[in-house]
Enzyme design. Structure first.
Site, PDB file in Angstrom:
ATOM      1  N   THR A  66       0.794  -1.107   0.275  1.00 47.00           N
ATOM      2  CA  THR A  66      -0.095  -0.167  -0.085  1.00 47.00           C
ATOM      3  C   THR A  66       0.926   1.275  -0.115  1.00 47.00           C
ATOM      4  O   THR A  66       0.533   2.229  -0.891  1.00 47.00           O
ATOM      5  CB  THR A  66      -0.998   0.005   1.124  1.00 47.00           C
ATOM      6  OG1 THR A  66      -1.587  -1.187   1.314  1.00 47.00           O
ATOM      7  CG2 THR A  66      -1.952   1.161   1.054  1.00 47.00           C
ATOM      8  N   LYS A  94       7.531   9.509  21.077  1.00 47.17           N
ATOM      9  CA  LYS A  94       7.794  10.496  22.352  1.00 47.17           C
ATOM     10  C   LYS A  94       6.329  10.794  22.954  1.00 47.17           C
ATOM     11  O   LYS A  94       6.235  11.864  23.836  1.00 47.17           O
ATOM     12  CB  LYS A  94       8.344  11.882  22.053  1.00 47.17           C
ATOM     13  CG  LYS A  94       9.734  11.739  21.432  1.00 47.17           C
ATOM     14  CD  LYS A  94      10.208  13.039  21.043  1.00 47.17           C
ATOM     15  CE  LYS A  94      11.553  12.816  20.355  1.00 47.17           C
ATOM     16  NZ  LYS A  94      11.944  13.860  19.178  1.00 47.17           N
TER      17      LYS A  94
END
Lengths: 152, 309
Positions: free
Chosen positions: B57, B85
């Site tokens: 994809t 993070k």
């Protein structure tokens, strides 16, 4: 049962009538009645109604409902009526109306839905009637039963 | 021109007119997908945000953008990005929307693409959200049926894992738009969910269910094979027995209709024997190629508005 008042009338406040039998406790949770509540609250459950079987009733002194609370009540009890009482008189009476869309008042039951992953987005559902059916705008998950448990 | 979608999130957002318009453009772009130079999306930048692994994809969107003269930027691996993070998807989308002209998103949570579209100032294309939607796969599947056979009044067998396979769910809905006759072929434990079956029946199409692949050979124009995953079975022996009974070989194909096409979203792991590749019925590699012109057509529609082509 003899004729007469099952629970006392109130001076100022709200009577929520025609609550689906068994849902009074959920209605109280919606309007924030808990052991810290000081207002007079009367509750009747499984009262024989005039037209359609059993119903619950909640009366609360000195309190009117906001639209968010009314929307929540409509989801678990679509035939409930709200009576606003002032000086013992009913100054306003209406049947709750099922909104076509709700935002931020029901949690999606799909744990993997994006609305349950800490994103800043509020849950949102489209609402269908008879029976009340919620479809998540984000993940298409359908909530058909126990809606009260999913209320935020 | 009627195409009105600003984002591509779910097949449910598409009308039949939208689909037909995409396909008309895709057909014109097949030459470009094969290498004829094109500068239709020159100066346009596509961001590829894949929070889950994907090879074809991602590659096919990348190829589609570059063949159109555009460029792409890639989030890269999630571990190395700001996602690690703890940045929310909503923030990432707003940041990346400032860098690129459109965003392709694959994410493990259902509804991620819908939410992203609400935060994005540029078009968002859903490249798979959890077990939710993967609309560009459905579009390329439909396009393959149209190009290699026909769409109206076709008989299609969906074979394999019909319970968990999101590809077959949205393909079934899309086929219903074209009045297809649908045969559902799966082991009993991997049947199509009831709510989807009832939606299909409500759209007044014929749906038949069987667990035997050989029941449908003589009736269908399209065999759409899918992978049966080992982890769906408690016992390895059960898996092997089931997987074995849905394995297509060239010997099984005597007596099929002349116009039969065999499709598979790939990768295959034994559902289609390599002997089938050489038969006139195999279309799965063509199908994966069609992913490029179909995604090109979508990108052009989303990035260049209605009147460019």
């Amino acid at each position: 049962m003899k004729d007469g008042l099952l629970i006392r009338s109130i001076e100022h406040g709200t009577v929520i009538d025609h609550i689906t039998a068994g849902q009074a406790l959920s209605v109280m949770r919606i309007i924030g009645i808990n052991n810290g509540t000081s207002a007079v609250v009367s509750v009747a459950m499984n009262v024989p109604g005039e037209e359609m079987g059993l119903k619950d009733i909640v009366k609360i002194e000195g309190r009117e409902l906001d639209s968010r609370e009314v929307d929540k009540i409509s989801l678990i009890s679509p035939d409930a009526t709200i009576n606003i009482i002032r000086d013992y008189d009913v100054v306003s009476k209406y049947t709750v109306e099922l909104p076509s869309e709700i935002r931020g008042i029901v949690r999606c039951r799909n744990p993997n839905c994006i609305t349950n992953t800490g994103e800043p987005v509020a849950s949102a559902f489209t609402v269908a009637k008879d029976p009340v059916t919620l479809r998540c705008r984000y993940c298409d998950h359908i909530i058909l039963s126990d809606i009260a448990e999913q209320l935020i | 021109m009627s195409f009105s979608l600003r984002h591509v999130i779910s097949m449910k957002d598409f009308t039949r007119e939208d689909i037909d318009e995409i396909f008309e453009l895709a057909e014109r772009l097949e030459r470009v997908a094969s290498g004829v130079p094109c500068r239709l999306l020159e100066d346009k930048l596509l961001a590829l945000l894949f929070y889950e692994p994907s090879t074809r994809t991602r590659l096919s969107f990348d190829a589609a953008m570059k063949r159109l003269g555009g460029a792409s930027i890639d989030l890269g691996s999630v571990e190395a990005s700001s996602v690690a993070k703890g940045e929310t998807l909503a923030d990432t989308i707003r940041v990346v929307g400032g860098y690129a002209d459109a965003i392709v998103l694959r994410h493990p949570s259902e509804g991620a693409a819908r939410m992203a579209s609400e935060y994005s100032r540029v078009p968002v294309v859903n490249a798979g959200d959890g077990v939710g939607h993967h609309p560009t796969q459905t579009l390329l599947d439909l396009y393959t049926i149209k190009r290699e056979n026909r769409l109206d009044g076709i008989s299609v067998a969906l074979v394999g894992d019909l319970r968990y396979g999101r590809t077959v769910h949205s393909l079934a809905y899309a086929l219903a738009l074209y009045g297809a006759r649908i045969y559902l072929v799966s082991p009993p434990q991997l049947r199509m969910p009831e709510h989807i079956k009832s939606d299909l029946l409500e759209s007044n199409i014929v749906v038949e269910e069987t667990s035997r692949l050989e029941d449908v050979f003589e009736s269908v124009n399209v065999l759409y094979m899918t992978r049966i995953q080992r982890e769906r079975f408690a016992e390895p022996s059960e898996y092997l027995a089931v997987a074995g009974s849905y394995r297509l070989t060239s010997e099984m194909l005597s007596g099929v209709r002349d116009d039969l096409i065999i499709m598979h979203p790939l990768p295959r792991v034994g559902e289609i024997d390599s002997s089938v590749d050489e038969t006139p019925y195999a279309r799965y590699f063509k199908q994966s190629f069609y992913g490029v012109p179909v995604r090109m057509a979508l990108l052009v529609k989303l990035l260049e508005g209605r009147d460019l082509v």
